[in-house]
Motif scaffolding. Sequence first.
Motif, mmCIF file in Angstrom:
data_model
loop_
_atom_site.group_PDB
_atom_site.id
_atom_site.type_symbol
_atom_site.label_atom_id
_atom_site.label_comp_id
_atom_site.label_asym_id
_atom_site.label_seq_id
_atom_site.Cartn_x
_atom_site.Cartn_y
_atom_site.Cartn_z
ATOM 1 N N ILE A 13 0.874 -1.169 0.000
ATOM 2 C CA ILE A 13 0.000 0.000 0.000
ATOM 3 C C ILE A 13 0.908 1.214 0.000
ATOM 4 O O ILE A 13 1.805 1.317 0.837
ATOM 5 N N ALA A 14 0.678 2.117 -0.946
ATOM 6 C CA ALA A 14 1.536 3.290 -1.091
ATOM 7 C C ALA A 14 0.722 4.543 -0.813
ATOM 8 O O ALA A 14 -0.436 4.645 -1.221
ATOM 9 N N SER A 15 1.344 5.484 -0.121
ATOM 10 C CA SER A 15 0.703 6.762 0.169
ATOM 11 C C SER A 15 1.129 7.750 -0.909
ATOM 12 O O SER A 15 2.267 8.198 -0.928
ATOM 13 N N LEU A 16 0.209 8.067 -1.804
ATOM 14 C CA LEU A 16 0.557 8.856 -2.976
ATOM 15 C C LEU A 16 0.380 10.344 -2.712
ATOM 16 O O LEU A 16 -0.512 10.752 -1.969
ATOM 17 N N PRO A 17 1.211 11.186 -3.359
ATOM 18 C CA PRO A 17 0.938 12.621 -3.319
ATOM 19 C C PRO A 17 -0.402 12.928 -3.981
ATOM 20 O O PRO A 17 -0.865 12.184 -4.843
ATOM 21 N N TYR B 44 -2.458 11.094 -7.045
ATOM 22 C CA TYR B 44 -3.686 10.363 -6.764
ATOM 23 C C TYR B 44 -4.797 10.809 -7.717
ATOM 24 O O TYR B 44 -5.509 9.981 -8.295
ATOM 25 N N VAL B 45 -4.949 12.117 -7.878
ATOM 26 C CA VAL B 45 -6.027 12.637 -8.728
ATOM 27 C C VAL B 45 -5.864 12.138 -10.155
ATOM 28 O O VAL B 45 -6.821 11.701 -10.803
ATOM 29 N N PHE B 46 -4.621 12.186 -10.634
ATOM 30 C CA PHE B 46 -4.355 11.726 -11.997
ATOM 31 C C PHE B 46 -4.694 10.248 -12.146
ATOM 32 O O PHE B 46 -5.363 9.830 -13.092
#
Lengths: 597, 483
Positions: free
Chosen positions: A507-511, A515-517
């Motif tokens: 599980i990765a915590s995305l900027p 994330y939106v992209f």
Amino acid sequence: LQVTSSSVRLVSSNPRELRNEWHAPSGYSVNVATANATQVLLATGGGHLVYLEIGDGILQEVKHAQLEYEISCLDINPIGENPNHSNLAAVGMWTDISVRIFSLPDLSLITKEQLGGEIIPRSVLLCAFEGTSYLLCALGDGHLLNFMLNISTGELTDRKKVSLGTQPITLRTFSSKNTTHVFAASDRPTVIYSSNKKLLYSNVNLKEVSHMCPFNSAAFPDSLAIAKEGELTIGTIDDIQKLHIRSIPLGEHARRICHQEQSRTFAICSLKYNPASGEDSEMHFVRLLDDQTFDCSFSDDNNVYYCVGTAYVLPEENEPTKGRILVFAVEDGKLQLIAEKETKGAVYCLMAFNGKLLAAINQKIHLYKWVLWDDGTHELQSECGHHGHILALYVQTRGDFIVVGDRMKSISLLIYKHEEGAIEERARDYNANWMSENSFNLFTVRKNSEGATDEERGRLEVVGEYHLGEFVNRFRHGSLVMRLPDSDVGQIPTVIYGTINGVIGVIASLPHEQYVFLEKLQSNLRKVIKGVGGLSHEQWRSFNNEKKTVEARNFLDGDLIESFLDLNRSKMDEISKAVDVSVEELCKRVEELTRLH
Amino acid sequence: MSLPTKRSSTAGSSLSPPPPMKKAKSLLLRSSSDDHDAVLDPSSMPLDDDLPNARAANLARKKATPPQPAKKLLIKLHKAKPTLPTNFEEDTWAKLKSAICAIFLKQPNSCDLEKLYQAVNDLCLYKMGGNLYQRIEKECEAHISAALQSLVGQSPDLVVFLSLVERCWQDLCDQMLMIRGIALYLDRTYVKQTANVRSLWDMGLQLFRKHLSLSPEVEHKTVTGLLRMIESERKGEAVDRTLLNHLLKMFTALGIYAESFEKPFLECTSEFYAAEGVKYMQQSDVPDYLKHVEIRLQEEHERCLIYLDASTRKPLIATAEKQLLERHIPAILDKGFAMLMDGNRIEDLQRMYSLFSRVNALESLRQAISSYIRRTGQGIVLDEEKDKDMVSSLLEFKASLDTTWEESFSKNEAFCNTIKDSFEHLINLRQNRPAELIAKFLDEKLRAGNKGTSEEELEGTLDKVLVLFRFIQVCLVFHWWSS
């Protein structure tokens, strides 16, 4: 071409006779040498650098330079337009621990780079990936430095350092699938290559490689010859794999595993069924196997220990009322019991915390400190606790914060107060989420530190929900792959999880922007990729338990997103149009995501 | 429960380009090895155990490729297995031993560094690392022992002696680094793979520490010299701080800093500042004394930045604070507090406040403030001959205290309460009379209206008077006066 400690010999491959020989001056021996198709560069003792050129059956000494220190490594790999001739030489130095660039044929010094530290460079390499020139410099302690190299000026820029092992590294180039790669031979062999103008590093499933060279023949194209201690191997690089898996038969059912780096051991809690006897009996073991650390370390005690929590499971009790905490040390490859502490309940979870030991025991959290008595014995002594749980099954910590997973009452956030020696609650999730049987969902909560009232600040609010389809029983901070400074994704925090069915996931915590992209990409992929039988991905990933079904939020399905790379071109174009990003850019962004695992 | 979405792959037309190749982090090497047979046949050799698992893990995405036809590679060994030269180990060690001696004796060595490196490499490859390590250790021990022995009985001048110790230590560091450079392969293979074996660097430190402890005269003299130098610096002399820095780093590296140096250093510090505190308290007035304390604390802080270990800062500052400040709190307050308050010495009081807060003496300061207010205010309230000035004097006094509270005492909450309590006390010392005077004062101000003062000034004055009024415990006076 043959180089010995006293001479350089030019030998005809047919009819195998010596054509010419260059002799080192008497009293000096050749310590280091490198060559390409037309050039030889060698170093003798006393810091002498000698440049030879290979003519038609002739060796000619062109230039000699006297350096102030001895030379430890050399390279003249051609990286310019002429594949047979190099205009630059890379030289690694003893004593001042530098790497220098000289121009050829005149051996003029054009760049000197101090490496810093106290470890001598042991291998240096000029190479080019995707049209960009690099200097790679491997140190004797397993570190690798890489620089961008301007082949016109010899200037070195964009210095980066990465650890590839603990032993000296030897660097060699080779070609695989018409692409340049570099093999770093050491105790942890690595292949270096470039993708999207970034250097990437991949482990090789070998150990302790001393040397490697390309071995290209008609029968074995693009092969490598690899030397280990007592062994010569010829092989090829297979398609790049994500994980290396090694199976170790235990003969038992492993329930818990812990790694202790200091003693280089794993401890495994295992269960053995004994069908031989009439009854269906079980035996439980703690086993020690040899070779986000899980060790348990106490304040004021430099030793490391394994701590094991147990419970007495009796048929007449609804839940255990008694258990023990056992503290083991590894001595001479064996487990030694150092201390044991009886508990009033089952020990569901243990955690090293602030130099002490945190335990989840039935409905209470206990904090034990490690006391050394005058007679030299140690004891676990209770310092403080926190109750108010139904059944505390899981504990995780960060700094002074403690997160408790309760069987029925979801999650609470506690804090340990050093001065008072007390643990108190800071916030909790008031949703009644079962933590022992959660319908295979994941959810995330956040502490509302900005709330106006104490009540608001004491509530953990749910900010993400997702149906995983697997029962996760372990989370660990960490990564399945090497984390490298070159990579954009290297800065993304990741958590590894394990499940009851044997799944390992990341599980990765995305900027936020990423994330939106990717969310946009995911929603368009759903329109293009149909499940078997027309089943809906959106429905499958919805958070679903006994009380509610809601659409997944603030989670993305990485497997679905990465399947973009498997699409045919026309479907890729379709999605590219929908999200208004080129196929090349989409592939690049998704490929970067695949490097997280 | 719905089923998960399968990754569907539609049949692409032959005209579509294949999807781009995915890349991942690891490489798998398909290989075979030569054990005894001279003939290699990769397809017939058993694959590594993890190969099937590794393949299986990626079956979903891996494109199948047809197996290659079997090929053979023939390797012929023309010669027997190479044997080591006779006396290989002894001859190689002789070269290394000679080099190590040359390093310790600071003489040029005839053998190249790179050749020495290769020699160590060769010994390790032939499983002679253990012997080599022991020999290196023995050789290093002999030289380190000799180096420390040469310090025994050296120069009675302590500074000269310390320079010799520093030289000895620096030489050891340089020498061990050079030896480690040559024997780096040993350090990275045998040492890491063998339990209870120190790295070469740590081995050098351990030997130095061992032989330092075998020469207690050297260690004791070093510590004495260091303490003497620091005392000299405290007395205002210029000392070689670089020398101090290097030697204290040596103690830290050897792991004996706390026991050998820090403990006696803190004891000497305590004695030094105990004596200085007594002397300066006798000969200085309070503002100068506090200024001196502040300077001393700053000096000790800098000492930690410049040459002491960072771990010393806390106990060192605490020791200095205790001897210069904590034990003298009552005397400081008795001797100078009232004078500073009378003189509105904002800066000096500020220094007093910040220094006292370091030693948990704010409570003493608070009590001193309370006593001061009561004693000084008493002079105002009880002096009947100056009744006509009582209210304006009290207003002045209060304003002065508020300024001191804001600017010197950091608006300390407890101090604010103390000022209020003290004022309440003193205003009620004389029954009714202060209340009468406040009432008269108010009456005069209100009767005067705006003559001579602006409306803002009048409001300000009224606000201040009302603050005094709130301290009054009798409420009937106003009523009496109004009637």
